[in-house]
Design an enzyme around this catalytic site. Sequence first.
Site, PDB file in Angstrom:
ATOM      1  N   CYS A   1      -5.111  -2.932   3.523  1.00  0.00           N
ATOM      2  CA  CYS A   1      -4.666  -2.624   4.870  1.00  0.00           C
ATOM      3  C   CYS A   1      -5.795  -2.642   5.905  1.00  0.00           C
ATOM      4  O   CYS A   1      -6.257  -3.706   6.299  1.00  0.00           O
ATOM      5  CB  CYS A   1      -3.912  -1.296   4.870  1.00  0.00           C
ATOM      6  SG  CYS A   1      -2.824  -1.064   6.315  1.00  0.00           S
TER       7      CYS A   1
ATOM      8  N   LYS B   1      -9.979   2.219  -1.632  1.00  0.00           N
ATOM      9  CA  LYS B   1     -10.080   1.681  -0.276  1.00  0.00           C
ATOM     10  C   LYS B   1     -11.349   2.164   0.423  1.00  0.00           C
ATOM     11  O   LYS B   1     -11.623   3.371   0.476  1.00  0.00           O
ATOM     12  CB  LYS B   1      -8.833   2.104   0.510  1.00  0.00           C
ATOM     13  CG  LYS B   1      -8.704   1.520   1.899  1.00  0.00           C
ATOM     14  CD  LYS B   1      -7.388   1.987   2.519  1.00  0.00           C
ATOM     15  CE  LYS B   1      -7.159   1.451   3.908  1.00  0.00           C
ATOM     16  NZ  LYS B   1      -5.890   1.957   4.477  1.00  0.00           N
TER      17      LYS B   1
ATOM     18  N   GLU C   1       0.826  -1.204   0.000  1.00  0.00           N
ATOM     19  CA  GLU C   1       0.000   0.000   0.000  1.00  0.00           C
ATOM     20  C   GLU C   1       0.870   1.268   0.000  1.00  0.00           C
ATOM     21  O   GLU C   1       1.845   1.359   0.752  1.00  0.00           O
ATOM     22  CB  GLU C   1      -0.878  -0.008   1.253  1.00  0.00           C
ATOM     23  CG  GLU C   1      -1.735   1.230   1.439  1.00  0.00           C
ATOM     24  CD  GLU C   1      -2.396   1.295   2.809  1.00  0.00           C
ATOM     25  OE1 GLU C   1      -3.482   1.880   2.910  1.00  0.00           O
ATOM     26  OE2 GLU C   1      -1.812   0.756   3.780  1.00  0.00           O
TER      27      GLU C   1
END
Length: 272
Positions: A149, A114, A40
């Site tokens: 994440c 995300k 990421e």
Amino acid sequence: MRVSLLQIAVNNNETVESRRVRVAALVSAQAGADLVVLPELWTVGAFAADLYHAGAEPVPGGPTAEAMSAAALDAGVWLHAGSVVERGAGQDGPLYNTSLVFSPDGELRHTYRKIHRFGFDRGEAALMAAGHEVVTAPLPQATLGLATCYDLRFPELFRLLVDAGAQLLVIPAGWPARRREHWTLLARARAVESQAYVLACGTAGTHADVELAGHSIVIDPWGVVLAEAGPGEEVLTVDLDPALVGKTRADFPVLRDRVLGMPTPTPAAGPS
């Protein structure tokens, strides 16, 4: 199916452009892999919130997308290029933490913004907009489910990815060393509950005064750790059998016993 996770060290003493060139060369060296995965926000650094605006780039057409497209083509691999800070439409468009998936011909085939932003009203949570789409990426060998994440802490997303056909859950991250045990625990939990492979690619190094966990990890549908990196920069290469996903789900058909659509419970009243 051969997968390579490139655990990139992100440090203050390297410019973004130098790191971009270095990572492109690492990707190009992975010829023979079927899938290569990056972490990421490896360009600016996941915790370097003060660099997000300056480091934001359009998708497609930004410098990282262009470099990763060329590297995927050079190596002849599917490339999950981790994520970048995407600037949305317009000069003052919103920022997104956006993952990029390239085909072996260098074409940008899939993007994922995300959904869960970290920071509790600071950092990423304050500066970036949230994505709203559940994204899968069909490859010739298997279908990828995309997450990033902090998403790892939210099993609801992974249930949706499984329902959308995901067999390999790919999770680039910039996970801090101080919560490394959570990283391993949650990655194994997502593999077991989803009966899917988990490919969790983390960042190494220290950036923005945060020590990163490293310890990228590959886990099979039974929760068995097939390979795990150390704390430093490392290339983790593993051979997978995508057919194991279907076999696991048939041999131990726990997913069919899910009870869905339960009403939202009303919170119990506190003491009077």
